[in-house]
Design a protein around this motif. Structure first.
Motif, PDB file in Angstrom:
ATOM      1  N   THR A  12       1.004  -1.295   0.089  1.00  0.00           N
ATOM      2  CA  THR A  12       0.040   0.133  -0.145  1.00  0.00           C
ATOM      3  C   THR A  12       0.761   1.307  -0.012  1.00  0.00           C
ATOM      4  O   THR A  12       1.811   1.432   0.842  1.00  0.00           O
ATOM      5  N   ARG A  16      -1.319   6.956   0.094  1.00  0.00           N
ATOM      6  CA  ARG A  16      -2.733   6.505   0.497  1.00  0.00           C
ATOM      7  C   ARG A  16      -3.044   6.441   2.062  1.00  0.00           C
ATOM      8  O   ARG A  16      -3.660   6.933   2.509  1.00  0.00           O
ATOM      9  N   TRP A  17      -1.830   6.199   2.673  1.00  0.00           N
ATOM     10  CA  TRP A  17      -1.895   6.371   4.180  1.00  0.00           C
ATOM     11  C   TRP A  17      -1.981   7.598   4.753  1.00  0.00           C
ATOM     12  O   TRP A  17      -2.726   7.926   5.755  1.00  0.00           O
ATOM     13  N   ALA A  20      -5.518   8.920   4.174  1.00  0.00           N
ATOM     14  CA  ALA A  20      -6.454   8.591   5.161  1.00  0.00           C
ATOM     15  C   ALA A  20      -6.668   9.359   6.333  1.00  0.00           C
ATOM     16  O   ALA A  20      -7.629   9.151   6.823  1.00  0.00           O
ATOM     17  N   GLU A  25      -7.630  11.405  13.048  1.00  0.00           N
ATOM     18  CA  GLU A  25      -8.851  10.434  13.195  1.00  0.00           C
ATOM     19  C   GLU A  25      -8.711   9.866  14.411  1.00  0.00           C
ATOM     20  O   GLU A  25      -9.538   9.516  15.362  1.00  0.00           O
ATOM     21  N   ASP A 183      -5.723  -2.123   3.727  1.00  0.00           N
ATOM     22  CA  ASP A 183      -6.361  -1.186   2.688  1.00  0.00           C
ATOM     23  C   ASP A 183      -6.685   0.146   3.843  1.00  0.00           C
ATOM     24  O   ASP A 183      -7.719  -0.344   4.768  1.00  0.00           O
ATOM     25  N   PRO A 184      -6.297   1.420   3.455  1.00  0.00           N
ATOM     26  CA  PRO A 184      -6.749   2.383   4.834  1.00  0.00           C
ATOM     27  C   PRO A 184      -8.314   2.494   4.768  1.00  0.00           C
ATOM     28  O   PRO A 184      -8.713   2.831   5.579  1.00  0.00           O
ATOM     29  N   GLU A 185      -8.956   2.118   3.411  1.00  0.00           N
ATOM     30  CA  GLU A 185     -10.364   2.329   3.656  1.00  0.00           C
ATOM     31  C   GLU A 185     -11.066   0.947   3.800  1.00  0.00           C
ATOM     32  O   GLU A 185     -12.245   0.818   4.157  1.00  0.00           O
ATOM     33  N   SER A 187     -11.572  -2.927   6.227  1.00  0.00           N
ATOM     34  CA  SER A 187     -11.998  -2.876   7.735  1.00  0.00           C
ATOM     35  C   SER A 187     -11.129  -4.031   8.470  1.00  0.00           C
ATOM     36  O   SER A 187     -11.292  -4.569   9.459  1.00  0.00           O
ATOM     37  N   TRP A 191      -9.947  -0.021  13.357  1.00  0.00           N
ATOM     38  CA  TRP A 191      -9.500   1.236  13.801  1.00  0.00           C
ATOM     39  C   TRP A 191     -10.149   1.926  15.262  1.00  0.00           C
ATOM     40  O   TRP A 191      -9.259   2.606  15.717  1.00  0.00           O
TER      41      TRP A 191
END
Ligand SMILES: [Zn+2]
Length: 253
Positions: A12, A16-17, A20, A25, A183-185, A187, A191
């Motif tokens: 990845t 992208r990280w 995110a 967050e 994948d940052p998006e 599950s 998180w």
């Protein structure tokens, strides 16, 4: 899941990280309220890549730190007969001592278990017994997240969690290989129970300097030896201004 890491499999992208927004967050980890920080490291380098900032935080808060070096990392170049002529275990342990010194830990306390690199799962009983004999109720134990994605890492995470729960210690899971495959998006990583530790400019610079001590992993060992185990672009994951820990004490078993 096979973990493939080379110049053609860079995982990845760090961009992208960054996009995110984890830094904004995730909730803060907060101060280390423990009598000791125990860092379970499967291979000499994971303690710095995964928890180099947390180690510095413990040192600054005068919390004693101990690294449990589970293997000596002797199998990092399995397909290289040239590398086999080197004493990789000694090389990698020396690199770890140098790196921990660069974090500001002049006389690092390292307990070496000398389990076979790549075969921690097969030696789980020995690891369980060692951690059970070391962990105390008021320790903060940090180990690879049990779903990090490398068998040695995952077993260390499982064993540390079991040992911590048995004595009532808190466990945090650090991420090394999950940054590669996750994948940052997606599950895959929980998180909602992750906490972040912000690194000061100085702490971040120290961690980056420390990560450069692992030459056997980040550079080619010589002309007859295969390329670096960790291609340069991957190292950016370990130079972030924050670290992320899965708080296993609030994670469901
Ligand atoms: Zn490792």
């Amino acid at each position: 899941m096979a973990l493939i890491v080379d110049d053609k499999h860079l995982g990845t992208p760090e961009a992208r990280w960054r996009d995110a927004g984890l830094h904004e967050e995730l909730l803060h980890l907060g101060p280390i309220n423990a009598r000791r920080l125990l860092v379970v490291s499967p291979h000499p380098d994971d303690e710095v890549f995964g928890a180099g900032g947390l180690i510095q935080a413990a040192l600054s808060q005068r919390v004693p730190v101990e690294v449990i070096a589970v293997t000596d990392g002797e199998a990092s170049h399995p397909n290289s007969s040239a590398a086999a002529t080197l004493n990789l275990a000694r090389v990698r342990n020396d690199e770890s001592c140098e790196a921990l010194g660069r974090l500001g830990w002049r006389s690092p306390l390292i307990t070496r278990l000398h389990l076979a690199d790549g075969a921690v799962t097969e030696n789980r009983n020995e690891l369980d017994a060692a951690l059970a004999s070391i962990l105390l109720p008021d320790d903060l134990c940090v180990a690879p997240w049990r779903y990090d994605g490398h068998p040695d890492h995952d077993t260390c995470g499982e064993s540390a969690l079991a040992a911590s729960r048995a004595v009532g210690a808190r466990t945090l899971g650090f991420l090394v290989w999950a940054w590669h495959w996750a994948d940052p998006e997606g599950s895959n990583i929980p998180w909602d129970v992750c906490r972040r530790l912000d690194l000061s400019r100085r702490a971040r610079a120290r961690k980056r300097w420390a990560s450069a001590a692992f030459n056997s992993q980040t550079r080619s060992l010589g002309p007859a030896i295969e390329d670096a185990v960790l291609p340069a672009p991957l190292m950016r994951r370990f130079w972030r201004p924050y670290e992320v820990f899965v708080d296993e004490t609030v994670s469901t078993p």
